[in-house]
Write an enzyme that holds these catalytic residues in place. Structure first.
Site, PDB file in Angstrom:
ATOM      1  N   SER A  11     -10.897  -5.601   6.044  1.00  0.00           N
ATOM      2  CA  SER A  11     -10.815  -5.859   4.601  1.00  0.00           C
ATOM      3  C   SER A  11     -11.188  -4.616   3.791  1.00  0.00           C
ATOM      4  CB  SER A  11     -11.688  -7.052   4.210  1.00  0.00           C
ATOM      5  OG  SER A  11     -13.046  -6.792   4.460  1.00  0.00           O
ATOM      6  N   SER A  12     -12.118  -3.816   4.284  1.00  0.00           N
ATOM      7  CA  SER A  12     -12.504  -2.590   3.564  1.00  0.00           C
ATOM      8  C   SER A  12     -11.338  -1.609   3.474  1.00  0.00           C
ATOM      9  CB  SER A  12     -13.686  -1.908   4.263  1.00  0.00           C
ATOM     10  OG  SER A  12     -14.826  -2.730   4.217  1.00  0.00           O
ATOM     11  N   GLY A  72      -8.036  -2.619   3.623  1.00  0.00           N
ATOM     12  CA  GLY A  72      -7.070  -3.289   2.750  1.00  0.00           C
ATOM     13  C   GLY A  72      -7.424  -3.156   1.281  1.00  0.00           C
ATOM     14  N   LEU A 101       0.162   1.333  15.195  1.00  0.00           N
ATOM     15  CA  LEU A 101      -0.135   0.844  13.847  1.00  0.00           C
ATOM     16  C   LEU A 101       0.984   1.272  12.911  1.00  0.00           C
ATOM     17  CD1 LEU A 101      -3.892   1.938  13.792  1.00  0.00           C
ATOM     18  CD2 LEU A 101      -2.941  -0.269  14.511  1.00  0.00           C
ATOM     19  N   GLU A 102       1.444   0.356  12.095  1.00  0.00           N
ATOM     20  CA  GLU A 102       2.486   0.631  11.099  1.00  0.00           C
ATOM     21  C   GLU A 102       1.773   0.797   9.767  1.00  0.00           C
ATOM     22  OE1 GLU A 102       3.787  -3.144  11.825  1.00  0.00           O
ATOM     23  OE2 GLU A 102       5.079  -2.669  13.501  1.00  0.00           O
TER      24      GLU A 102
END
Length: 173
Positions: A94-95, A97, A120-121
């Site tokens: 979340s940090s 995002g 990772l995309e």
């Protein structure tokens, strides 16, 4: 059911492999994975699903690298993982995002038996400086109900690094 952090730890070396493993990265029901220092970007004006697309490798220097909005960066986890009887799932932290960084566009779902590094995309909504070694995402594990066959021969199995799209292989035959 999602495994707890304690269950993840207890399954290490049996049904789950995370290398390297650091106990400080365990959460109540997940494990934080770090960003490796390599990125790939596509080096084509228009991507074509039916052919391999050219890529260019970038190395994230110690002072970080600024990602541009509306550009796809392929990265990978520093950690190698294996799962024998659980479904591995990947989510951004979340940090991360909250800074407008997405770590996967659609591929956050793994298969029972997956072995390799997670590609990772990475996509951002604003310019952002990122650093290798940052805990960028978290892996968590689901139980599987019923009989299943382990993933063993897929396009991305046993990868050694960042995997660009291999969708073109689906068009062969």
């Amino acid at each position: 059911m999602i495994l707890s952090g304690k269950q993840i730890k207890d399954s290490l070396g049996k049904d789950i492999v995370i290398e390297p493993f650091n106990e400080k990265q365990i959460n109540p029901n997940s494990y934080n994975l770090k960003l490796h220092n390599e990125l790939l970007v596509y080096d084509e004006e228009v991507l074509d699903m039916k052919k391999p697309n050219k890529t260019k490798k970038l190395i994230i220097p110690e002072e970080g690298i600024v990602l541009e909005p509306r550009k796809l960066y392929l990265g990978r986890t520093l950690e190698y993982t294996e799962t024998d009887k659980y479904v591995p799932m990947l989510e951004g932290r979340s940090s991360i995002g909250r800074l407008g960084v997405f770590i996967h566009v659609t591929a956050g779902f793994g298969d029972v038996g997956f072995k390799g590094y997670w590609t990772l995309e990475i996509f951002c909504v604003e310019p952002i400086r990122i650093y290798s070694g940052v805990e960028i995402c978290q892996i968590y594990y689901h139980d599987v109900g019923g009989d299943y066959e382990k993933y063993s021969s897929g396009k991305y199995q046993n990868n050694k690094g960042i995997q660009p799209s291999l969708l073109y292989k689906d068009f062969i035959n």
